[in-house]
Motif scaffolding. Sequence first.
Motif, PDB file in Angstrom:
ATOM      1  N   GLU A 199      52.265  85.227  29.662  1.00  0.00           N
ATOM      2  CA  GLU A 199      52.233  83.763  29.750  1.00  0.00           C
ATOM      3  C   GLU A 199      50.964  82.865  30.062  1.00  0.00           C
ATOM      4  O   GLU A 199      50.609  81.874  29.794  1.00  0.00           O
ATOM      5  N   ALA A 200      50.410  83.498  31.237  1.00  0.00           N
ATOM      6  CA  ALA A 200      49.183  82.763  31.845  1.00  0.00           C
ATOM      7  C   ALA A 200      48.150  82.628  30.591  1.00  0.00           C
ATOM      8  O   ALA A 200      47.515  81.835  30.478  1.00  0.00           O
ATOM      9  N   MET A 201      48.032  83.896  29.943  1.00  0.00           N
ATOM     10  CA  MET A 201      46.884  84.002  28.741  1.00  0.00           C
ATOM     11  C   MET A 201      47.077  82.878  27.737  1.00  0.00           C
ATOM     12  O   MET A 201      46.313  82.282  27.273  1.00  0.00           O
ATOM     13  N   VAL A 202      48.461  82.938  27.279  1.00  0.00           N
ATOM     14  CA  VAL A 202      48.915  81.921  26.185  1.00  0.00           C
ATOM     15  C   VAL A 202      48.762  80.533  26.740  1.00  0.00           C
ATOM     16  O   VAL A 202      48.432  79.708  25.952  1.00  0.00           O
ATOM     17  N   PHE A 203      48.899  80.304  27.779  1.00  0.00           N
ATOM     18  CA  PHE A 203      48.959  78.942  28.495  1.00  0.00           C
ATOM     19  C   PHE A 203      47.322  78.647  28.585  1.00  0.00           C
ATOM     20  O   PHE A 203      46.956  77.616  28.173  1.00  0.00           O
ATOM     21  N   ILE A 243      58.578  80.086  18.285  1.00  0.00           N
ATOM     22  CA  ILE A 243      57.724  81.323  18.789  1.00  0.00           C
ATOM     23  C   ILE A 243      58.783  81.566  20.161  1.00  0.00           C
ATOM     24  O   ILE A 243      58.612  81.171  21.066  1.00  0.00           O
ATOM     25  N   PRO A 244      60.104  82.525  19.750  1.00  0.00           N
ATOM     26  CA  PRO A 244      61.102  82.678  20.724  1.00  0.00           C
ATOM     27  C   PRO A 244      60.290  83.341  22.229  1.00  0.00           C
ATOM     28  O   PRO A 244      60.797  83.053  23.180  1.00  0.00           O
ATOM     29  N   SER A 245      59.284  84.158  21.723  1.00  0.00           N
ATOM     30  CA  SER A 245      59.118  85.080  23.207  1.00  0.00           C
ATOM     31  C   SER A 245      58.175  84.333  23.972  1.00  0.00           C
ATOM     32  O   SER A 245      58.174  84.537  25.225  1.00  0.00           O
ATOM     33  N   TYR A 246      57.679  83.087  23.737  1.00  0.00           N
ATOM     34  CA  TYR A 246      56.887  82.082  24.502  1.00  0.00           C
ATOM     35  C   TYR A 246      57.750  80.607  24.384  1.00  0.00           C
ATOM     36  O   TYR A 246      56.924  79.531  24.765  1.00  0.00           O
ATOM     37  N   GLY A 247      58.918  80.566  24.024  1.00  0.00           N
ATOM     38  CA  GLY A 247      59.537  79.321  23.803  1.00  0.00           C
ATOM     39  C   GLY A 247      59.508  78.404  25.049  1.00  0.00           C
ATOM     40  O   GLY A 247      59.400  77.304  25.090  1.00  0.00           O
ATOM     41  N   LYS A 248      59.906  79.082  26.322  1.00  0.00           N
ATOM     42  CA  LYS A 248      60.021  78.332  27.561  1.00  0.00           C
ATOM     43  C   LYS A 248      58.747  77.773  27.891  1.00  0.00           C
ATOM     44  O   LYS A 248      58.391  76.669  28.288  1.00  0.00           O
ATOM     45  N   LEU A 249      57.722  78.776  27.984  1.00  0.00           N
ATOM     46  CA  LEU A 249      56.472  78.388  28.094  1.00  0.00           C
ATOM     47  C   LEU A 249      55.785  77.340  27.372  1.00  0.00           C
ATOM     48  O   LEU A 249      55.354  76.022  27.964  1.00  0.00           O
ATOM     49  N   LEU A 250      55.881  77.214  26.052  1.00  0.00           N
ATOM     50  CA  LEU A 250      55.605  76.220  25.033  1.00  0.00           C
ATOM     51  C   LEU A 250      56.105  74.875  25.428  1.00  0.00           C
ATOM     52  O   LEU A 250      55.578  73.892  25.317  1.00  0.00           O
ATOM     53  N   GLU A 251      57.438  74.931  25.789  1.00  0.00           N
ATOM     54  CA  GLU A 251      58.275  73.812  26.097  1.00  0.00           C
ATOM     55  C   GLU A 251      57.714  73.246  27.134  1.00  0.00           C
ATOM     56  O   GLU A 251      57.527  71.809  27.307  1.00  0.00           O
ATOM     57  N   TRP A 252      57.501  73.764  28.236  1.00  0.00           N
ATOM     58  CA  TRP A 252      56.817  73.256  29.489  1.00  0.00           C
ATOM     59  C   TRP A 252      55.551  72.699  29.222  1.00  0.00           C
ATOM     60  O   TRP A 252      55.213  71.539  29.701  1.00  0.00           O
ATOM     61  N   GLY A 301      68.299  69.758  28.771  1.00  0.00           N
ATOM     62  CA  GLY A 301      68.008  70.711  29.838  1.00  0.00           C
ATOM     63  C   GLY A 301      66.470  70.933  30.179  1.00  0.00           C
ATOM     64  O   GLY A 301      66.165  71.848  30.841  1.00  0.00           O
ATOM     65  N   SER A 302      65.465  69.962  29.868  1.00  0.00           N
ATOM     66  CA  SER A 302      64.046  70.145  29.968  1.00  0.00           C
ATOM     67  C   SER A 302      63.807  69.552  31.314  1.00  0.00           C
ATOM     68  O   SER A 302      63.798  68.540  31.600  1.00  0.00           O
ATOM     69  N   LEU A 303      63.524  70.471  32.301  1.00  0.00           N
ATOM     70  CA  LEU A 303      63.205  70.045  33.635  1.00  0.00           C
ATOM     71  C   LEU A 303      61.946  69.282  33.695  1.00  0.00           C
ATOM     72  O   LEU A 303      61.921  68.411  34.509  1.00  0.00           O
ATOM     73  N   PRO A 304      60.745  69.718  33.035  1.00  0.00           N
ATOM     74  CA  PRO A 304      59.640  69.173  33.010  1.00  0.00           C
ATOM     75  C   PRO A 304      59.608  67.632  32.589  1.00  0.00           C
ATOM     76  O   PRO A 304      58.817  66.888  33.114  1.00  0.00           O
TER      77      PRO A 304
END
Length: 364
Positions: A199-203, A243-252, A301-304
Motif C-alpha cells: 500500500e505504501a508503494m501504491v500511495f 480496485i478492491p485490493s486497494y479500495g480502502k487506501l484509495l478512499e483515504w 463510514g469514511s473517517l478521513p
Amino acid sequence: MKRKVTKHLYQQLETEWLYLIEQGVLSAEQVESVRKEYEVQNSVSFLKIVLLVGAILVGAGILSFIAGNWSVISDWSKFFILLVSLIVFYLSGWYLESSYPRTSYSMYAIGLLIYGAGIFLIGQTFHLGSEAGTAFVAWAVGGVALALYLKDRWIFLFSTILMGIYTTYALWDDQYPLVLILYLPLLYWIHHKLELKSEAMVFFLNLLILYGISACIGLSSLDENWIPYVLFLLGLGMIFLPIPSYGKLLEWQGVMISGINGIILTFEYPWKVFVGQESQTLGLGFSILLLIFLIWMLRRGSLPSLLILAALIFRYYVDFSYDFLPKSLFFILGGTILILFGFWFEKSRKERKIQDGDSKTFTN
C-alpha cells in the motif's frame, strides 16, 4: 503464488489452526495443506535496519574518500575505482544471497549508492553536460532493475522517490517531465508483476502521478489556479475507483486529496479562471457543496472525511473570528473545536471497529 501475510497475522492463523485441530473441525493434513498456501512476507527487522545504516555509512565513506582525493586522481582512475567498487559490492551481494540474505541486501544497497553517485561524478569528470534531473532518472532505472531482481519493495520505493526528484528538477528548469509520463505506467506494471501488494508503494506512485500532473499544468499556458480543480476531481475519482485490493487506501488518499484541494477552492482567488476575478460568493457556494459531500461520506463510514470536515470548519472559524475575538479566546475556542473533533474521530473509529467485529461475528 503463495499468499503473503505479516508475521503477526501468520502467528494468529497458526493459533486458529491448532484450535480447529483440537476441536476436530479440521485434520492435521488439512491444516498442513492450507498452511502451504501462506508465506510470511519480509518485514523490516532491527538487523536489517542496522545493516542498511551500515551500508549507507560505508557507501558514504567510499564516496567521501573519492571526493576528498578528487583533484589528485586521474579521470580514468576515478572511473575505474567507481566501476570496480560497483562490481565488487554487487558480486558480494550475489554471493551472500543464499547464506546471509540480510548482509547481501546491504551489499546491494552500497552498490546502488555507488551507482547513483558514480553517475554524477562521472558526468562531472568527463563534462558530459547532462542535467541533474536526467542523472536521477538514470539512477532510478538502475534502482528499478535491482528491485526487479531482488523483488524488493523498498528499493522500488527509493526509485519512485528519485523520479519525484527528477520531476522537481524538470519543474525548476521549466521543462515537462516527459520521462515520468512514460515511466509511470512501467512502475505500476512492475508493482503488479512483482505482486508486491504494498500500500505504501501504491500511495507514493499515486502521489507521483498527481505531482507530475500538477507540474504539467504549472508549465502549460493554463492558469495555475486550475491545479486544485484538477486534483479535486482526480481525488474524487480515486474514492470510487473499482480496485478492491486497494479500495480502502484509495478512499483515504482520494478523500484527503479532494478534501485539501476542496478547501483551497473555498477561497475566492481560484475562481478567477471562470469569472475573471476573485469571487467570494462562488467560494462560499462551493463550501456548501463540499460540506454536503463530506457529510454524505461520513454516513458511508469514511473517517478521513471527518478530518477534512474539521479542517473546513476550522478554516471558516479562523476567517470569521480572528479579527473579532480576543486572541486568548480565539486560541481557546480553536483548541476546543479541534479537541472535540479529535474526540469525535476517536469515537467514530471505535464504533467502526465494533461494527466490523459484529459484522464478522454475524458472518461466521
